[in-house]
Write a protein that holds these residues in place. Structure first.
Motif, short mmCIF file in Angstrom:
data_model
loop_
_atom_site.label_atom_id
_atom_site.label_comp_id
_atom_site.label_asym_id
_atom_site.label_seq_id
_atom_site.Cartn_x
_atom_site.Cartn_y
_atom_site.Cartn_z
N UNK A 1 -14.34 84.38 62.96
CA UNK A 1 -14.75 83.61 64.14
C UNK A 1 -13.61 82.80 64.74
N UNK A 2 -12.40 83.00 64.22
CA UNK A 2 -11.23 82.38 64.82
C UNK A 2 -11.14 80.87 64.66
N UNK A 3 -11.72 80.33 63.57
CA UNK A 3 -11.71 78.88 63.40
C UNK A 3 -10.94 78.46 62.14
N UNK A 4 -10.18 79.37 61.56
CA UNK A 4 -9.48 79.07 60.29
C UNK A 4 -8.49 77.93 60.44
N UNK A 5 -7.96 77.72 61.63
CA UNK A 5 -6.96 76.67 61.82
C UNK A 5 -7.54 75.28 61.75
N UNK A 6 -8.84 75.13 61.85
CA UNK A 6 -9.44 73.79 61.79
C UNK A 6 -10.51 73.66 60.70
N UNK A 7 -10.51 74.61 59.76
CA UNK A 7 -11.43 74.54 58.62
C UNK A 7 -10.63 74.54 57.33
N UNK A 8 -10.83 73.53 56.51
CA UNK A 8 -10.23 73.46 55.18
C UNK A 8 -11.29 73.95 54.19
N UNK A 9 -10.99 75.05 53.51
CA UNK A 9 -11.95 75.59 52.52
C UNK A 9 -11.58 75.10 51.12
N UNK A 10 -12.60 74.69 50.37
CA UNK A 10 -12.39 74.22 49.01
C UNK A 10 -13.33 75.02 48.09
N UNK A 11 -12.73 75.77 47.16
CA UNK A 11 -13.54 76.57 46.24
C UNK A 11 -13.90 75.70 45.02
N UNK A 12 -14.84 74.84 45.23
CA UNK A 12 -15.27 73.93 44.17
C UNK A 12 -16.61 73.33 44.55
N UNK A 13 -17.36 72.92 43.52
CA UNK A 13 -18.58 72.15 43.72
C UNK A 13 -18.20 70.69 43.85
N UNK A 14 -19.09 69.88 44.41
CA UNK A 14 -18.86 68.45 44.54
C UNK A 14 -19.73 67.69 43.55
N UNK A 15 -19.08 66.85 42.75
CA UNK A 15 -19.79 66.04 41.77
C UNK A 15 -19.36 64.60 41.84
N UNK A 16 -19.61 63.87 40.73
CA UNK A 16 -19.33 62.44 40.71
C UNK A 16 -18.03 62.09 39.99
N UNK A 17 -17.27 63.08 39.55
CA UNK A 17 -15.99 62.84 38.91
C UNK A 17 -16.03 62.78 37.40
N UNK A 18 -17.20 62.97 36.80
CA UNK A 18 -17.30 62.88 35.34
C UNK A 18 -16.93 64.19 34.66
N UNK A 19 -16.97 65.31 35.37
CA UNK A 19 -16.60 66.61 34.80
C UNK A 19 -15.76 67.36 35.84
N UNK A 20 -14.94 68.29 35.35
CA UNK A 20 -14.15 69.08 36.30
C UNK A 20 -14.50 70.56 36.28
N UNK A 21 -15.43 70.98 35.39
CA UNK A 21 -15.94 72.34 35.40
C UNK A 21 -17.40 72.32 34.96
N UNK A 22 -18.20 73.21 35.56
CA UNK A 22 -19.60 73.34 35.19
C UNK A 22 -20.01 74.80 35.34
N UNK A 23 -21.14 75.13 34.75
CA UNK A 23 -21.68 76.47 34.89
C UNK A 23 -22.63 76.52 36.08
#
Length: 296
Positions: A162-184
């Motif tokens: 869709x031609x919007x890659x220049x203004x979208x930052x993609x993050x391959x991660x879930x969002x949590x509270x900072x207590x863990x850095x990996x989950x299932x």
């Protein structure tokens, strides 16, 4: 700066709200298939109504692989989808349409007032909200979080397509509270958008180990992303909303204004959390989500 007035009524979904939702749902699934879909209208309409009947009767929507829907092209963008999944419903212009329309109205209001806006799509799936917002206003910076491998790859494809890659930052991660850095993560191959970190609330046969970050840490590593004026969040993480919000406390507290669209029906605890942490209820247009606001 002054913020827009908010509704004073308490959180709830009243009878007239439900009637309004049903009317919009029928309109978007019928007239909207003609006015807002650019190709494969009949196939998408057939899928939409099969999906809706299944949901209304408490059944799991059938994959309908025979329809061979691999793309949805609508007024909001062109979306590649996974045939045999509910992706077609998620990419449809009818998807959560009252919420999408209200979100765009709020973005327009902020931008008309000269505000700087960053949009955080937490639980981006295939990119419906990300692409819609990025296409709607090129001046809005978008950060999209999606941890599931297959969904993130599709998100990337749709952002590029869709031609919007220049203004979208993609993050391959879930969002949590900072207590863990990996989950299932429990991944649902037929309903990818319903995948999540809460195994007690989601279904699916596949398990993935995914990275977990916080909104605050991610934005700290993206100094080019503005976050002092208006931050708009859409959170759809199948019951993991409270940890995601906990990990965004610095971001939402330091912004001049934060506006939130959050999925509230999977885990109702998010409602009490928001009421206890300084958010003001704005509106509820669908059974799935609600709008909230917080100002500094």
């Amino acid at each position: 700066m002054t913020s827009a007035p908010v509704l004073s009524r308490p959180f709830g979904f009243r009878r007239r709200d439900k009637a309004r939702f049903v009317a919009s749902y029928v309109r978007d699934k019928t007239v909207g298939m003609v006015t807002d879909v650019r190709s494969h209208r009949l196939r998408l309409a057939a899928y939409e109504w099969s999906y809706s009947v299944a949901r209304a009767t408490g059944r799991r929507p059938a994959p309908l692989r025979g329809l061979h829907i691999d793309e949805v092209d609508s007024r909001f963008g062109r979306f590649a989808v996974r045939p045999g999944t509910i992706d077609a419903a998620c990419a449809s212009p009818a998807f959560e349409r009252p919420d999408v329309d209200r979100l765009l109205v709020e973005l327009d209001r902020y931008r008309a007032a000269g505000r700087t806006v960053t949009f955080l799509d937490i639980g981006a799936d295939l990119g419906t909200y990300t692409v819609t917002v990025a296409r709607h206003d090129p001046e809005v910076t978008v950060v999209a979080f999606e941890p599931a491998y297959a969904s993130h790859e599709l998100l990337a494809r749709n952002v590029e397509g869709n031609g919007v890659a220049d203004r979208v930052h993609r993050v391959r991660a879930a969002c949590g509270d900072g207590t863990v850095d990996r989950l299932q993560l429990t991944f649902d191959a037929e309903e990818p958008g319903s995948s999540g970190l809460r195994a007690d609330l989601v279904a699916g046969a596949r398990r993935e180990q995914v990275a977990v970050t916080t909104v605050d840490a991610t934005l700290a590593g993206l100094p080019e992303v503005p976050r002092d004026d208006v931050v708009v969040l859409k959170i759809d993480v199948e019951g993991y909303e409270v940890p995601a919000l906990d990990g965004a406390l610095a971001t939402t507290s330091h912004a001049a204004e934060a506006f939130l669209l959050v999925e509230d029906f999977v885990d109702h605890a998010v409602i009490g959390y928001l009421q206890a942490t300084g958010w003001t209820f704005v509106d509820k247009l669908t059974p799935y989500n609600s709008f909230w606001r917080r100002t500094r």
